[in-house]
Design a protein around this motif. Structure first.
Motif, PDB file in Angstrom:
ATOM      1  N   SER A   1       0.804  -1.220   0.000  1.00  0.00           N
ATOM      2  CA  SER A   1       0.000   0.000   0.000  1.00  0.00           C
ATOM      3  C   SER A   1       0.838   1.272   0.000  1.00  0.00           C
ATOM      4  CB  SER A   1      -0.951   0.019   1.198  1.00  0.00           C
ATOM      5  OG  SER A   1      -0.258  -0.054   2.430  1.00  0.00           O
ATOM      6  N   SER A   2       2.099   1.205   0.471  1.00  0.00           N
ATOM      7  CA  SER A   2       2.907   2.423   0.521  1.00  0.00           C
ATOM      8  C   SER A   2       4.309   2.070   0.988  1.00  0.00           C
ATOM      9  CB  SER A   2       2.287   3.449   1.482  1.00  0.00           C
ATOM     10  OG  SER A   2       2.181   2.907   2.789  1.00  0.00           O
ATOM     11  N   PHE A   3       5.205   3.069   1.002  1.00  0.00           N
ATOM     12  CA  PHE A   3       6.563   2.839   1.474  1.00  0.00           C
ATOM     13  C   PHE A   3       7.116   4.122   2.072  1.00  0.00           C
ATOM     14  CE2 PHE A   3       7.235   4.607  -2.714  1.00  0.00           C
ATOM     15  CZ  PHE A   3       8.341   5.425  -2.559  1.00  0.00           C
ATOM     16  N   SER A   4       8.205   3.970   2.823  1.00  0.00           N
ATOM     17  CA  SER A   4       8.966   5.103   3.341  1.00  0.00           C
ATOM     18  C   SER A   4      10.435   4.717   3.273  1.00  0.00           C
ATOM     19  CB  SER A   4       8.561   5.408   4.786  1.00  0.00           C
ATOM     20  OG  SER A   4       9.295   6.495   5.307  1.00  0.00           O
ATOM     21  N   VAL A   5      11.282   5.663   2.884  1.00  0.00           N
ATOM     22  CA  VAL A   5      12.690   5.348   2.654  1.00  0.00           C
ATOM     23  C   VAL A   5      13.565   6.409   3.293  1.00  0.00           C
ATOM     24  CG1 VAL A   5      12.657   6.508   0.402  1.00  0.00           C
ATOM     25  CG2 VAL A   5      14.417   4.820   0.877  1.00  0.00           C
ATOM     26  N   GLY A   6      14.684   5.937   3.905  1.00  0.00           N
ATOM     27  CA  GLY A   6      15.685   6.857   4.429  1.00  0.00           C
ATOM     28  C   GLY A   6      15.317   7.542   5.722  1.00  0.00           C
ATOM     29  N   CYS A   7      14.350   6.989   6.483  1.00  0.00           N
ATOM     30  CA  CYS A   7      13.888   7.651   7.712  1.00  0.00           C
ATOM     31  C   CYS A   7      14.479   7.049   8.989  1.00  0.00           C
ATOM     32  CB  CYS A   7      12.363   7.587   7.809  1.00  0.00           C
ATOM     33  SG  CYS A   7      11.509   8.498   6.515  1.00  0.00           S
ATOM     34  N   PHE A   8      15.173   5.922   8.849  1.00  0.00           N
ATOM     35  CA  PHE A   8      15.643   5.212  10.031  1.00  0.00           C
ATOM     36  C   PHE A   8      17.136   4.922   9.927  1.00  0.00           C
ATOM     37  CE2 PHE A   8      11.195   3.914   9.279  1.00  0.00           C
ATOM     38  CZ  PHE A   8      10.625   4.451  10.426  1.00  0.00           C
ATOM     39  N   ASP A   9      17.669   4.339  10.989  1.00  0.00           N
ATOM     40  CA  ASP A   9      19.085   3.987  11.037  1.00  0.00           C
ATOM     41  C   ASP A   9      19.318   2.630  10.385  1.00  0.00           C
ATOM     42  OD1 ASP A   9      21.764   3.733  11.603  1.00  0.00           O
ATOM     43  OD2 ASP A   9      21.450   3.216  13.719  1.00  0.00           O
TER      44      ASP A   9
END
Length: 407
Positions: A304-312
């Protein structure tokens, strides 16, 4: 958005009995200037000044077929199927029609939108199917837009996503000033989210470029995907990027790192079936950063979606429509030495009190709605302005922030 801010000439009050297809405001993105915003409406009529769409559906009756794999249920045109018969898994009785994704440039002043100017129209097919909608603005103010393959579920996409003269199954680069467009990627099934990301966290694998285009692509029954490619290759490459969906001139249709059979229009959950692997790093095709499928115990409906580069540790996370799960990978996307999709993991979720959410984000739906028996929330990951990851639960309308913790 106020009714007074909707441009005249659009027809947004159409009645359609499938909730997921009724997005009158399909998508929006930032404009070239700080006081500009681009908004895409879904209208059953063309805007004022247009006699036809700029990006068109395939020529009428060029792609015939059958409903449900049944030769007694012929379809003269897969892109204009008419009334959907009872044999289908979802959507029987619906009358499919042409929908127009109409792009406008607005001036933004505070909370007020004004001076709408139409600059592009893309035709699609309104039915339980693949309307795309992934959108992002690049540095020169042009817009990347994922059309979707314009078809109902159940098939391999047929030939159009691989044909350079068609817009269905493509990512377009659209110029808001001239209204011109070009195809910059093909073989894309149904991407509803894309993002340009800086790659400074990944200096070893991306020494030749500091930006990636990352987008999710909802699969058929074989592979849900997140894809990535250097933005410079998308915008200025000498060949058109090809992510595999649709049947090519050699008779092969791809989904992730697999080939699939032709499938059957209107059959959900089993069509088109996988019929084998394709070569990792296959020449001429771009393969996914991650992919996942289904098992007897994990009946995923789709990414349904994604997130990139927000965590360690987690380089990429993604969500799933039905189960409310968040998954992720600790592996970077390596553009110069692709070795196959990265390994993914199911991510354990906890609330701010430290309580484990066994049902993932669906537990938050239950918390808000109470005992209603069905808790699919359709979670959508996004980036807050400060770069942290957030999730919007469509069903409840509530926003949350995600952080990475040691357990």
């Amino acid at each position: 958005m106020e009714t007074s801010e909707i441009p005249s000439g659009l027809t947004l009050n159409f009645d359609y009995p499938a909730a997921s297809q009724t997005n009158r405001v399909h998508m929006m993105s930032k404009g070239r200037a700080n006081d500009e915003v681009y908004i895409v409406f879904s209208s059953t009529s063309l805007p004022e000044g247009w006699n036809e769409a700029d990006g068109k559906l395939p020529t009428e009756d060029e792609f015939p077929g059958y409903f449900c794999g049944n030769e007694t249920l012929p379809v003269s045109d897969l892109y204009r199927v008419g009334t959907i018969p009872d044999c289908v898994s979802m959507g029987a009785g619906i009358n499919a029609t042409t929908i127009y994704n109409t792009f406008y440039k607005y001036t933004l002043s505070g909370d007020t939108l004004s001076d709408p100017k139409a600059f592009f129209v893309q035709a699609n097919q309104l039915l339980p199917g693949h309307l795309g909608g992934g959108m992002t603005t690049v540095d020169n103010g042009k817009v990347l837009w994922s059309v979707g393959d314009c078809l109902m579920y159940g098939t391999d996409g047929r030939a159009a996503p691989q044909l350079d003269n068609e817009t269905c199954g493509k990512i377009l680069l659209i110029d808001p000033d001239s209204g011109s467009y070009e195809v910059v990627a093909k073989g894309v099934r149904n991407s509803q989210q894309m993002r340009v990301v800086e790659t400074t966290p990944y200096p070893l694998s991306l020494v030749k470029s500091n930006k990636l285009l990352v987008f999710m692509d909802i699969g058929g029954v074989t592979a849900e995907e997140v894809n990535a490619k250097k933005l410079s290759d998308i915008l200025y490459g000498t060949t058109t990027a090809n992510f595999g969906w649709g049947r090519d001139e050699n008779g092969i249709a791809r989904e992730g790192t697999f080939s699939v059979e032709p499938g059957a229009l209107g059959i959900l959950g089993t069509e088109p079936p996988c019929d084998g692997d394709v070569e990792i790093g296959e020449e001429g095709f771009d393969q996914p950063w991650i992919q996942f499928g289904r098992t007897e115990t994990d009946i995923f409906h789709g990414i349904s979606s994604f997130s990139v580069g927000c965590f360690d540790k987690l380089k990429l996370i993604w969500s799933e429509f039905n189960t409310g799960l968040i998954m992720g990978t600790t592996e970077e996307f390596c553009v110069d030495d692709y070795q196959g999709p990265s390994k993914g993991y199911k991510i354990k979720l906890y609330d701010t009190d430290g309580n484990y959410l066994e049902g993932g984000l669906n537990d938050l739906v239950m918390e808000e709605l109470g005992e209603v028996g069905y808790y699919r929330g359709d979670p959508r990951l996004f980036h807050y302005p400060d770069g942290t990851a957030g999730v919007f639960i469509e069903r409840t309308g509530i926003f949350y922030k995600l952080t990475e913790i040691e357990i």
